[in-house]
Write an enzyme that holds these catalytic residues in place. Structure first.
Site, PDB file in Angstrom:
ATOM      1  N   GLU A  67      19.283  15.340 -24.451  1.00  0.00           N
ATOM      2  CA  GLU A  67      19.061  14.680 -25.843  1.00  0.00           C
ATOM      3  C   GLU A  67      18.015  13.839 -25.821  1.00  0.00           C
ATOM      4  O   GLU A  67      17.038  13.796 -26.813  1.00  0.00           O
ATOM      5  CB  GLU A  67      20.448  14.036 -26.220  1.00  0.00           C
ATOM      6  CG  GLU A  67      21.566  14.804 -26.725  1.00  0.00           C
ATOM      7  CD  GLU A  67      22.342  15.585 -25.491  1.00  0.00           C
ATOM      8  OE1 GLU A  67      21.974  14.988 -24.332  1.00  0.00           O
ATOM      9  OE2 GLU A  67      23.348  16.199 -25.649  1.00  0.00           O
ATOM     10  N   GLU A 313      11.042  17.142 -11.992  1.00  0.00           N
ATOM     11  CA  GLU A 313      10.335  17.974 -11.306  1.00  0.00           C
ATOM     12  C   GLU A 313      10.398  19.585 -12.151  1.00  0.00           C
ATOM     13  O   GLU A 313       9.984  20.626 -11.426  1.00  0.00           O
ATOM     14  CB  GLU A 313      10.535  18.322  -9.802  1.00  0.00           C
ATOM     15  CG  GLU A 313      10.098  16.946  -9.422  1.00  0.00           C
ATOM     16  CD  GLU A 313       9.796  17.204  -7.685  1.00  0.00           C
ATOM     17  OE1 GLU A 313       8.827  17.017  -7.050  1.00  0.00           O
ATOM     18  OE2 GLU A 313      10.970  17.320  -7.177  1.00  0.00           O
TER      19      GLU A 313
END
Length: 762
Positions: A67, A313
């Site tokens: 979110e 990442e």
């Protein structure tokens, strides 16, 4: 709110308060284990952390990483002209926000209890609350609404499971949805479900998923080159955002793929990196050679599963692999964001549970950028075709216009909820029409467009936003409000609310009086939190500092007549020159001075008529009858007229019908009538009492004369009537002067600034 809604909300409040200590301890332990400093843990109890900045504050709430990442681009647009406080509940999301949006203020969200939410709101005093996706918290929404803070739900999405749950609690859902001023849904399925739960059509529309408008995930090129070197051309695929059980599914699919590609590497990225050690142990028990990214090791030739148990990442892995399984889709989680791999040219494969992003997957499937499978056994066959081909180009998705959404939210922030309890109360404890009543009637509807203000009075026109007097004792005690008194009795009422009923009330008094105050008035004024004076002269009579805010006029309601002759005909007024004197008929208002001046002027101006319009109270009836007798004795009963008082909404037309207005007062506190006349393009002759010499520019918008001398008023009227062209020029200048310096909007804005300042003194 319906009775079931009240009952469920009351039950929710009790349950939330009961489990709050346990929930706080659980969260504190979890956050501490994830490296969150101890001084930030009280944020979950709403405790202040850092000062509130000046200016507008927008509270954006997102529970976790997904979110938060989806709302960031919109939050950053909102931060261009406001401070955005972004709240989340997890350490992972906090670190992601700090890394990707250092310009935003991050805080851990308050638990949804009364104390925690009130502490948060008291400290930050937001101008808008923006909830994201499925973040519907009853206490947050209700407490914000009760403070007249607009609430928006952006990118709304509800899984089938969530919709079923809320359907069982439909009265509570309606309670929340009634208090949300704008709902921007991700898809039609969610919009339909929210309508069924009670969302209003005029507040709800579909804009698409916020995820599609997000920037591509960042890729560290140095680390990408490092990975390429370590892999030395090995084929790679990714399993991203996996949940318990899905790591095993991915690993077994990888085992099947290794039969044809023994050098194939799986990069496994769990949704929650803190599970890394447990996942590594489980996969090793299943015979896989696992290397953990969190140990800073790179995959060597033996490595079969590279466990990327780190944060931030995903962009690196999606940019390296041609295909990825996106998790949360073989569990009842509703799936995770496929836009992130698609933007980087990585084909997305998902399981069947994708209600969180069904529309997005449908669009990606149509473009050949995603594959949906029904069973874990199908995963190897879905992955295999993409391992040997070239990487796909970035998918194209229709994204919502975030600039337009940000503008819509800014507009919402500027308007209080229609159903919100007032945060400003404007009492008017006098039944009969007066200058104070006229001020309340004109100001409150205009101010209500910007702040939740209600008049409270025994009798006011229906168009004025108001709250019955009997409801004042029932207002919640904990919400700070402003009580704007304009009379002694209203100051007493405000003090009673604050000290007897223990209401959290800031007291404001507006003084228009230009005389020494009585001991009682001084005592009352000394207990106000702020004081406004309507003129510099008024301020000089106060024993404490005051903000000078002059009255203003609604220049749309008070405006020159496009056809003065036609207007007079409609009102039944005579043609020729028309000179007016409006307001209370009494000696202090100088009505007799106006009559004496007209008796002197009118014989030399047979085309002129004087109009005296207003009300005489019982004690002034004899005064009025004497004036009428003097007019009749002079034979001017047909030219000095005393029509009955007209309703407030009709008075502007009578000003606009005039050629000249006279304000002959002997004494006045402020006096709106010169402004009303000038706004209608009518020049004014006024005595130098009240604020008249601060309103009328002598020789430019009319004339100023000393009070108490009818002959001086008569001379000024003669001069004005001697040059009709000059009279018209003075009228045009009067209108321009009021529009430049005395608009009702400027008065409303100045008062609202004081209201907001008082509300912020928590």
């Amino acid at each position: 709110m319906s009775l079931p809604g009240r009952a469920l909300y009351a039950l929710y409040r009790v349950l939330a308060a009961g489990i709050a200590p346990v929930a706080y301890r659980r969260d504190a332990d979890k956050l501490t284990s994830q490296g969150v400093p101890g001084d930030r843990l009280p944020e979950r109890r709403g405790m202040p952390s850092g000062d509130r900045p000046a200016g507008r504050v927008i509270w954006v709430h997102a529970v976790s990483v997904g979110e938060a990442m989806s709302i960031l681009p919109l939050a950053q647009r909102l931060s261009r002209d406001a401070t955005v406080v972004l709240t989340t509940a997890t350490a992972t999301s906090a670190r992601m926000v700090a890394a990707r949006a250092p310009d935003l203020v991050h805080r851990f969200a308050p638990l949804d209890t009364g104390r925690a939410v009130r502490r948060f709101l008291d400290h930050w005093r937001p101008d808008l609350l923006v909830l994201t996706e499925s973040e519907l918290w009853p206490r947050q929404i209700t407490e914000a609404h009760d403070r007249a803070i607009p609430v928006a739900l952006v990118g709304a999405r509800l899984s089938d499971r969530s919709l079923r749950r809320w359907q069982k609690l439909r009265p509570l859902a309606r309670h929340m949805l009634e208090r949300i001023g704008l709902i921007l849904a991700q898809d039609e399925r969610t919009a339909l479900g929210l309508r069924h739960l009670g969302a209003r059509d005029d507040r709800l529309r579909v804009i698409g998923a916020l995820k599609t408008a997000a920037d591509p995930l960042p890729v560290d090129t140095a680390r990408l080159d490092e990975m390429r070197g370590a892999l030395a051309g090995r084929p790679v695929w990714v399993a991203a955002s996996t949940h318990p059980g899905e790591e095993v599914i991915a690993a077994e699919a990888h085992r099947a793929l290794l039969n044809d590609r023994p050098d194939l590497l799986l990069i496994l990225v769990p949704r929650h990196p803190e599970r890394g050690d447990a996942i590594a142990a489980e996969l090793q028990d299943r015979g896989f050679w696992v290397t953990q990214r969190s140990t800073a090791a790179l995959p060597d030739a033996r490595c079969q599963v590279y466990l990327a148990d780190t944060l931030g990442e995903l962009g690196l892995w999606f940019s390296r692999a041609p295909v990825a399984f996106v998790g949360g889709s073989f569990t009842d989680m509703g799936g995770h964001n496929p836009v992130e791999p698609a933007q980087l040219g990585c084909h997305a494969v998902t399981g069947p549970h994708i209600t969180n992003a069904a529309d997005i997957y449908a669009a990606l499937v149509d473009q050949g950028a995603a594959t949906v499978i029904d069973d874990p056994a199908q995963l190897p066959a879905a992955i295999a075709p993409f391992l040997d081909g070239d990487r796909a180009g970035a998918a194209e998705l229709q994204a919502p216009d975030l600039d337009a959404v940000a503008d819509e939210l800014r507009a919402l922030a500027a308007h209080p909820p229609e159903t919100a309890p007032p945060v400003v109360l404007a009492p008017n404890f006098k039944r009969r029409l007066s200058g104070v009543t006229a001020t309340v009637v004109r100001l409150v509807p205009l101010q209500a467009r910007q702040i939740a203000i209600r008049a409270t009075a025994p009798a006011l026109p229906d168009h004025v936003p108001q709250i019955p007097l009997w409801r004042l004792p029932l207002l919640p005690r904990r919400v700070r409000r402003v009580w704007h008194a304009r009379r002694n009795v209203e100051m007493i009422g405000g003090l009673a609310l604050r000290h007897l009923l223990r209401k959290r009330m800031a007291l404001l008094f507006t003084s228009a009086s230009q005389r020494r105050h009585t001991g009682l008035t001084k005592w009352l004024i000394a207990r106000m939190d702020a004081v406004v004076a309507t003129s510099d002269k008024t301020a000089a009579y106060l024993d404490r500092p005051a903000t000078v805010i002059r009255h203003g006029i609604d220049t749309d309601a008070f405006t020159p007549a496009p056809d003065r002759a036609a207007l007079r005909h409609r009102l039944g007024l005579p043609d020729g020159l028309l000179i007016g004197c409006f307001g209370r008929i009494r000696s202090s208002k100088g009505t007799d001075l106006f009559v004496d001046a007209m008796l002197a002027v009118l014989p030399a101006h047979p085309d002129a008529t004087a109009l005296i319009m207003g009300r005489a109270t019982e004690k002034d009836r004899a005064f009025l009858q004497d004036l009428k007798a003097r007019v009749e004795a002079a034979g001017l009963s047909g030219r000095i007229l005393f029509p009955p008082e007209v309703p407030v909404h009709e008075i502007a037309d009578h000003y606009a019908a005039l050629d000249l207005y006279v304000a002959p007062q002997r004494w006045e506190g402020f006096g709106l009538t010169p402004l009303e006349a000038m706004a209608c393009g009518v020049p004014v002759i006024a005595t130098t009492v009240g604020a008249f010499d601060e309103l009328v520019v002598d020789g430019e918008t009319g004339a100023l004369v000393p009070p108490g001398e009818a002959s001086v008023i008569a001379d000024a009227v003669r001069t004005a009537l001697s040059d009709r062209d000059r009279l018209a020029q003075l009228g045009a200048a009067a209108r321009a002067h009021v529009r430049a310096h005395f608009t009702l909007q400027s008065e409303a804005d100045a008062l609202i600034a004081i209201y907001r300042d008082l509300l912020r003194r928590a």
